[in-house]
Design an enzyme around this catalytic site. Structure first.
Site, PDB file in Angstrom:
ATOM      1  N   LYS A  42       0.542  -1.169  -0.115  1.00  0.00           N
ATOM      2  CA  LYS A  42      -0.005  -0.180  -0.366  1.00  0.00           C
ATOM      3  C   LYS A  42       1.280   0.894   0.168  1.00  0.00           C
ATOM      4  CE  LYS A  42      -3.322  -2.380   3.507  1.00  0.00           C
ATOM      5  NZ  LYS A  42      -3.102  -2.200   4.914  1.00  0.00           N
ATOM      6  N   GLY A  43       2.352   0.937   0.317  1.00  0.00           N
ATOM      7  CA  GLY A  43       3.091   2.253   0.277  1.00  0.00           C
ATOM      8  C   GLY A  43       3.427   3.270  -0.681  1.00  0.00           C
ATOM      9  N   GLU A  98       7.302   2.266  -6.801  1.00  0.00           N
ATOM     10  CA  GLU A  98       7.213   2.044  -4.911  1.00  0.00           C
ATOM     11  C   GLU A  98       7.662   3.210  -4.267  1.00  0.00           C
ATOM     12  OE1 GLU A  98       7.386  -0.521  -2.563  1.00  0.00           O
ATOM     13  OE2 GLU A  98       8.199  -1.810  -3.413  1.00  0.00           O
ATOM     14  N   ASP A  99       7.356   3.261  -2.959  1.00  0.00           N
ATOM     15  CA  ASP A  99       7.516   4.285  -1.762  1.00  0.00           C
ATOM     16  C   ASP A  99       9.164   4.552  -1.806  1.00  0.00           C
ATOM     17  OD1 ASP A  99       8.059   1.782  -0.594  1.00  0.00           O
ATOM     18  OD2 ASP A  99       6.265   1.931   0.422  1.00  0.00           O
ATOM     19  N   ASP A 102      14.657  -0.296  -0.227  1.00  0.00           N
ATOM     20  CA  ASP A 102      15.812  -0.778   0.979  1.00  0.00           C
ATOM     21  C   ASP A 102      16.474  -1.757   0.572  1.00  0.00           C
ATOM     22  OD1 ASP A 102      15.964  -0.085   3.665  1.00  0.00           O
ATOM     23  OD2 ASP A 102      14.852  -1.906   4.322  1.00  0.00           O
ATOM     24  N   LYS A 130      17.727   3.997  -0.059  1.00  0.00           N
ATOM     25  CA  LYS A 130      17.745   3.353   0.738  1.00  0.00           C
ATOM     26  C   LYS A 130      19.258   3.543   0.478  1.00  0.00           C
ATOM     27  CE  LYS A 130      15.572   4.003   5.036  1.00  0.00           C
ATOM     28  NZ  LYS A 130      14.444   2.802   5.762  1.00  0.00           N
ATOM     29  N   PHE A 151      14.513   5.607   9.501  1.00  0.00           N
ATOM     30  CA  PHE A 151      13.195   4.590   9.320  1.00  0.00           C
ATOM     31  C   PHE A 151      12.426   5.749   9.223  1.00  0.00           C
ATOM     32  CE2 PHE A 151       9.062   3.235   9.591  1.00  0.00           C
ATOM     33  CZ  PHE A 151       9.389   1.909   9.164  1.00  0.00           C
ATOM     34  N   VAL A 152      11.473   5.886   8.215  1.00  0.00           N
ATOM     35  CA  VAL A 152      10.916   7.267   7.737  1.00  0.00           C
ATOM     36  C   VAL A 152       9.280   6.849   7.764  1.00  0.00           C
ATOM     37  CG1 VAL A 152      12.706   8.226   6.651  1.00  0.00           C
ATOM     38  CG2 VAL A 152      11.266   7.166   5.187  1.00  0.00           C
ATOM     39  N   ASP A 158       5.013   3.766   6.478  1.00  0.00           N
ATOM     40  CA  ASP A 158       4.130   3.361   7.281  1.00  0.00           C
ATOM     41  C   ASP A 158       4.714   2.708   8.367  1.00  0.00           C
ATOM     42  OD1 ASP A 158       4.137   0.851   6.214  1.00  0.00           O
ATOM     43  OD2 ASP A 158       3.256   0.289   7.859  1.00  0.00           O
ATOM     44  N   ARG A 164       0.794   6.940   7.397  1.00  0.00           N
ATOM     45  CA  ARG A 164       0.584   7.112   5.793  1.00  0.00           C
ATOM     46  C   ARG A 164      -0.289   8.245   5.348  1.00  0.00           C
ATOM     47  NH1 ARG A 164       1.646   1.753   3.671  1.00  0.00           N
ATOM     48  NH2 ARG A 164       0.713  -0.090   4.961  1.00  0.00           N
TER      49      ARG A 164
HETATM   50  P1  IMP Z   1      12.786  -4.270   0.626  1.00  0.00           P
HETATM   51  O1  IMP Z   1      14.082  -3.052  -0.429  1.00  0.00           O
HETATM   52  O2  IMP Z   1      12.964  -5.664  -0.046  1.00  0.00           O
HETATM   53  O3  IMP Z   1      13.935  -3.831   1.589  1.00  0.00           O
HETATM   54  O4  IMP Z   1      11.696  -3.808   1.353  1.00  0.00           O
HETATM   55  C1  IMP Z   1      11.441  -2.326   1.056  1.00  0.00           C
HETATM   56  C2  IMP Z   1       9.735  -2.408   1.786  1.00  0.00           C
HETATM   57  O5  IMP Z   1      10.015  -2.269   3.442  1.00  0.00           O
HETATM   58  C3  IMP Z   1       9.610  -1.009   1.654  1.00  0.00           C
HETATM   59  O6  IMP Z   1       7.867  -1.385   0.412  1.00  0.00           O
HETATM   60  C4  IMP Z   1       8.446  -0.671   3.286  1.00  0.00           C
HETATM   61  O7  IMP Z   1       7.468  -1.142   2.748  1.00  0.00           O
HETATM   62  C5  IMP Z   1       9.693  -1.124   3.690  1.00  0.00           C
HETATM   63  N1  IMP Z   1      10.628   0.415   3.965  1.00  0.00           N
HETATM   64  C6  IMP Z   1      12.142  -0.019   4.045  1.00  0.00           C
HETATM   65  N2  IMP Z   1      12.237   1.347   4.712  1.00  0.00           N
HETATM   66  C7  IMP Z   1      11.042   1.556   5.384  1.00  0.00           C
HETATM   67  C8  IMP Z   1      10.914   3.170   6.292  1.00  0.00           C
HETATM   68  O8  IMP Z   1      12.119   3.486   6.327  1.00  0.00           O
HETATM   69  N3  IMP Z   1      10.046   3.664   6.491  1.00  0.00           N
HETATM   70  C9  IMP Z   1       8.884   2.606   6.098  1.00  0.00           C
HETATM   71  N4  IMP Z   1       8.431   1.752   5.108  1.00  0.00           N
HETATM   72  C10 IMP Z   1       9.914   0.891   5.035  1.00  0.00           C
HETATM   73 MG    MG Z   2       5.669  -1.138   0.345  1.00  0.00          MG
END
Ligand code: IMP
Ligand code: MG
Length: 180
Positions: A42-43, A98-99, A102, A130, A151-152, A158, A164
């Site tokens: 949902k991000g 994407e939001d 990470d 990030k 963490f944001v 969220d 959100r």
């Molecule tokens: P990754 O890139 O597979 O580690 O996952 C990324 C997902 O982790 C994002 O789509 C978010 O849902 C969540 N996420 C990672 N960092 C943050 C943050 O700082 N705040 C909120 N959600 C985060």
């Molecule tokens: Mg997400």
């Protein structure tokens, strides 16, 4: 809600300007292409809603929801499709919206799934990046902001399914995490 925020990292105005700029860039890059924007729930819904309106060429939108297969496998990035797309991808130039990128595990797995469906192209647009946290070799094609390893929340992102609806990107007060 606002009382839980320690610091505003990126203001509403900064976000609006960057999203408008990105919309113009995508409109020009995808001229003559067959753009399909895919938002990962949902991000990314807030970013998607603003970005799609900043795009001046014809575009379709669709939504996907994926979930991790549980904590043990979360690190592998293997995801289960909870809500799939409504249409096949042949002939489309897919833009994943994407939001935040990470570790990159989720998106790298998702990109693989979408590529198997034979679209014309697949690119990634992320609101936040990030880069320090990356664990797989994946680079977003479009980034609005690079952020430090903090963490944001807000603008779709969220903590425990809340915050959100904040219109900016902020950092939570440490006691909020400590209390859960
Ligand atoms: P990754 O890139 O597979 O580690 O996952 C990324 C997902 O982790 C994002 O789509 C978010 O849902 C969540 N996420 C990672 N960092 C943050 C943050 O700082 N705040 C909120 N959600 C985060
Ligand atoms: Mg997400």
């Amino acid at each position: 809600m606002i009382g839980d925020i320690a610091q505003i990292l990126i203001s509403e105005k900064e976000i609006a300007e960057k999203v408008a700029e990105l919309g113009r860039k995508i409109s020009s890059d995808y001229q003559g292409k067959n753009l399909l924007m895919i938002s990962v729930l949902k991000g990314s819904v807030v970013f998607m809603a603003d970005l799609m309106r900043a795009i001046s060429i014809k575009a379709r939108v669709d939504f996907m929801n994926v979930s991790s297969y549980g904590s043990a496998q979360k690190t592998s990035g293997v995801v289960k499709i909870v809500k799939d797309l409504d249409i096949p991808l042949e002939g489309y130039d897919v833009l994943i919206v994407e939001d935040i990128l990470d570790s990159g595990l989720t998106l790298s797995y998702l990109k693989g799934i979408l590529l198997e469906r034979n679209p014309r192209s697949v690119r990634i647009a992320t609101l936040l990046d990030k880069p320090e946290r990356r664990r797989v070799d994946i680079t977003p094609d479009y980034v609005c902001f690079s952020v430090p390893d903090e963490f944001v929340v807000g603008y779709g992102l969220d903590f425990d399914e809340t915050y959100r609806n904040l219109p900016f990107i902020g950092v939570l007060k440490p006691e909020i995490y400590e209390n859960t």
